[in-house]
Write a protein that holds these residues in place. Structure first.
Motif, PDB file in Angstrom:
ATOM      1  N   LEU A 131      37.882  41.081  33.363  1.00 47.04           N
ATOM      2  CA  LEU A 131      38.538  39.882  33.878  1.00 47.04           C
ATOM      3  C   LEU A 131      37.535  38.974  34.576  1.00 47.04           C
ATOM      4  N   ALA A 132      36.693  39.531  35.423  1.00 47.64           N
ATOM      5  CA  ALA A 132      35.696  38.731  36.136  1.00 47.64           C
ATOM      6  C   ALA A 132      34.773  38.011  35.161  1.00 47.64           C
ATOM      7  N   ARG A 133      34.367  38.700  34.093  1.00 49.18           N
ATOM      8  CA  ARG A 133      33.495  38.070  33.096  1.00 49.18           C
ATOM      9  C   ARG A 133      34.196  36.917  32.391  1.00 49.18           C
ATOM     10  N   LEU A 134      35.450  37.120  32.046  1.00 50.66           N
ATOM     11  CA  LEU A 134      36.204  36.065  31.367  1.00 50.66           C
ATOM     12  C   LEU A 134      36.307  34.810  32.235  1.00 50.66           C
ATOM     13  N   ILE A 135      36.554  35.006  33.512  1.00 51.79           N
ATOM     14  CA  ILE A 135      36.711  33.859  34.404  1.00 51.79           C
ATOM     15  C   ILE A 135      35.373  33.170  34.659  1.00 51.79           C
ATOM     16  N   GLU A 136      34.321  33.954  34.782  1.00 54.59           N
ATOM     17  CA  GLU A 136      32.991  33.369  34.988  1.00 54.59           C
ATOM     18  C   GLU A 136      32.577  32.514  33.798  1.00 54.59           C
ATOM     19  N   SER A 137      32.884  32.985  32.596  1.00 53.35           N
ATOM     20  CA  SER A 137      32.434  32.271  31.395  1.00 53.35           C
ATOM     21  C   SER A 137      33.293  31.062  31.068  1.00 53.35           C
ATOM     22  N   ASP A 138      34.585  31.145  31.364  1.00 54.08           N
ATOM     23  CA  ASP A 138      35.481  30.043  31.009  1.00 54.08           C
ATOM     24  C   ASP A 138      36.731  30.104  31.891  1.00 54.08           C
ATOM     25  N   PRO A 139      36.672  29.561  33.113  1.00 54.23           N
ATOM     26  CA  PRO A 139      37.797  29.671  34.045  1.00 54.23           C
ATOM     27  C   PRO A 139      39.092  29.082  33.481  1.00 54.23           C
ATOM     28  N   PRO A 140      40.186  29.837  33.518  1.00 57.98           N
ATOM     29  CA  PRO A 140      41.488  29.318  33.085  1.00 57.98           C
ATOM     30  C   PRO A 140      42.155  28.584  34.241  1.00 57.98           C
ATOM     31  N   GLU A 141      43.351  28.118  34.014  1.00 51.53           N
ATOM     32  CA  GLU A 141      44.124  27.509  35.094  1.00 51.53           C
ATOM     33  C   GLU A 141      44.843  28.557  35.928  1.00 51.53           C
ATOM     34  N   ALA A 142      45.166  29.694  35.295  1.00 48.34           N
ATOM     35  CA  ALA A 142      45.883  30.746  36.020  1.00 48.34           C
ATOM     36  C   ALA A 142      45.535  32.115  35.448  1.00 48.34           C
ATOM     37  N   VAL A 143      45.652  33.131  36.312  1.00 52.29           N
ATOM     38  CA  VAL A 143      45.428  34.523  35.920  1.00 52.29           C
ATOM     39  C   VAL A 143      46.668  35.324  36.280  1.00 52.29           C
ATOM     40  N   ILE A 144      47.111  36.159  35.348  1.00 50.34           N
ATOM     41  CA  ILE A 144      48.160  37.133  35.627  1.00 50.34           C
ATOM     42  C   ILE A 144      47.479  38.492  35.682  1.00 50.34           C
ATOM     43  N   MET A 145      47.632  39.217  36.783  1.00 46.07           N
ATOM     44  CA  MET A 145      46.919  40.479  36.914  1.00 46.07           C
ATOM     45  C   MET A 145      47.737  41.512  37.669  1.00 46.07           C
ATOM     46  N   ASP A 146      47.479  42.779  37.334  1.00 45.41           N
ATOM     47  CA  ASP A 146      48.129  43.879  38.022  1.00 45.41           C
ATOM     48  C   ASP A 146      47.374  44.185  39.308  1.00 45.41           C
ATOM     49  N   ILE A 147      48.028  44.913  40.207  1.00 50.08           N
ATOM     50  CA  ILE A 147      47.393  45.321  41.457  1.00 50.08           C
ATOM     51  C   ILE A 147      46.557  46.573  41.258  1.00 50.08           C
ATOM     52  N   ARG A 148      47.116  47.544  40.553  1.00 51.08           N
ATOM     53  CA  ARG A 148      46.436  48.819  40.344  1.00 51.08           C
ATOM     54  C   ARG A 148      45.775  48.832  38.973  1.00 51.08           C
ATOM     55  N   MET A 149      44.452  48.806  38.989  1.00 59.09           N
ATOM     56  CA  MET A 149      43.684  48.734  37.755  1.00 59.09           C
ATOM     57  C   MET A 149      42.571  49.778  37.783  1.00 59.09           C
ATOM     58  N   PRO A 150      41.956  50.057  36.610  1.00 55.05           N
ATOM     59  CA  PRO A 150      40.848  51.019  36.577  1.00 55.05           C
ATOM     60  C   PRO A 150      39.710  50.548  37.499  1.00 55.05           C
ATOM     61  N   PRO A 151      38.918  51.486  38.065  1.00 54.67           N
ATOM     62  CA  PRO A 151      38.915  52.916  37.733  1.00 54.67           C
ATOM     63  C   PRO A 151      39.791  53.779  38.635  1.00 54.67           C
ATOM     64  N   THR A 152      40.163  53.327  39.830  1.00 54.64           N
ATOM     65  CA  THR A 152      40.865  54.212  40.761  1.00 54.64           C
ATOM     66  C   THR A 152      42.378  53.985  40.778  1.00 54.64           C
ATOM     67  N   TYR A 153      42.835  52.875  40.199  1.00 55.66           N
ATOM     68  CA  TYR A 153      44.267  52.563  40.154  1.00 55.66           C
ATOM     69  C   TYR A 153      44.898  52.522  41.550  1.00 55.66           C
ATOM     70  N   THR A 154      44.195  51.911  42.493  1.00 49.43           N
ATOM     71  CA  THR A 154      44.740  51.737  43.837  1.00 49.43           C
ATOM     72  C   THR A 154      44.975  50.246  44.076  1.00 49.43           C
ATOM     73  N   VAL A 155      44.011  49.555  44.686  1.00 47.30           N
ATOM     74  CA  VAL A 155      44.207  48.129  44.987  1.00 47.30           C
ATOM     75  C   VAL A 155      43.071  47.274  44.420  1.00 47.30           C
ATOM     76  N   GLU A 156      42.489  47.724  43.286  1.00 50.36           N
ATOM     77  CA  GLU A 156      41.405  46.924  42.690  1.00 50.36           C
ATOM     78  C   GLU A 156      41.856  45.503  42.378  1.00 50.36           C
ATOM     79  N   GLY A 157      43.088  45.378  41.885  1.00 48.55           N
ATOM     80  CA  GLY A 157      43.584  44.055  41.538  1.00 48.55           C
ATOM     81  C   GLY A 157      43.671  43.133  42.738  1.00 48.55           C
ATOM     82  N   LEU A 158      44.167  43.645  43.851  1.00 44.81           N
ATOM     83  CA  LEU A 158      44.253  42.834  45.067  1.00 44.81           C
ATOM     84  C   LEU A 158      42.876  42.424  45.561  1.00 44.81           C
TER      85      LEU A 158
END
Length: 214
Positions: A37-64
């Motif tokens: 996700l970070a790479r996608l935004i760095e290369s071509d920022p969108p107007e909005a991002v939809i993202m989960d809170i719990r994401m790899p690798p630990t599935y805790t609060v990486e998204g936040l």
């Protein structure tokens, strides 16, 4: 509107992409983890991002944590957290640091793509959008003495609906009041919270932030 979707479930993000494209959004990228996700935004920022809170690798609060970083480094990109989980403490931190272009909805409470589309458009315009379940949890937290404790039960109801992103008319419809009565409650809320008419920032946003931090 160009949107990037980040979720560890490939089936969920692919399905959501199809639904949003049918609603006339342009899905410019899909990510299964924060780094992508970070790479996608760095290369071509969108107007909005939809993202989960719990994401790899630990599935805790990486998204936040990533959402905080994205709002700091890419303030033009709106962020909608779409999750199965309520992380009240971290959410308060996020909304406190970036009091605009941010939303937090629960997956199982979004009944139609139109609701999601409306939330995306509102946060892209600079608004805050909160799921009623998130607001309910934050409202029910024990609070130390302070300005918020001076609010009447009705004023708390009104402020909670403001936190959900509702307009004065929407609040009036929900509570069975007139818009003029809602305006009166809002004046009372702003007064008790010390938000003067000449304050530079949006008083509704400031009131919501005090509500969340309280």
């Amino acid at each position: 509107m160009r949107v990037v979707i980040a979720d560890d479930s490939g089936l969920f993000r692919e399905g959501l992409a199809v639904l949003l494209e049918r609603a006339n959004f342009v899905v410019s990228g899909l990510a299964g983890d924060g780094r992508t996700l970070a790479r996608l935004i760095e290369s071509d920022p969108p107007e909005a991002v939809i993202m989960d809170i719990r994401m790899p690798p630990t599935y805790t609060v990486e998204g936040l944590e990533l959402a905080v970083r994205l709002r700091r480094e890419h303030p033009s990109v709106a962020v909608l957290l779409l999750s199965n989980h309520v992380e009240a403490h971290h959410a308060v931190d996020l909304f406190g640091q970036t009091p605009h272009k941010i939303g937090y909805l629960l997956k199982d409470r979004v009944g139609a793509v139109e609701e999601l589309a409306d939330a995306l458009r509102r946060i892209a315009l600079g608004q805050i959008v909160l799921d009623p379940a998130v607001v309910s949890l934050l409202v029910s937290r024990p609070r130390p003495p302070g300005p918020l404790t001076r609010l009447s039960p009705r004023e708390r109801e009104v402020l909670a609906l403001v936190a959900e992103g509702r307009s004065n008319q929407g609040i009036a419809d929900r509570l069975g009041l007139t818009p003029k009565t809602v305006e009166g409650h809002l004046r009372g809320i702003f007064g008790k919270l010390g938000l003067a008419d000449d304050v530079a920032d949006n008083r509704r946003v400031l009131a919501v932030l005090r509500h969340l931090r309280g």
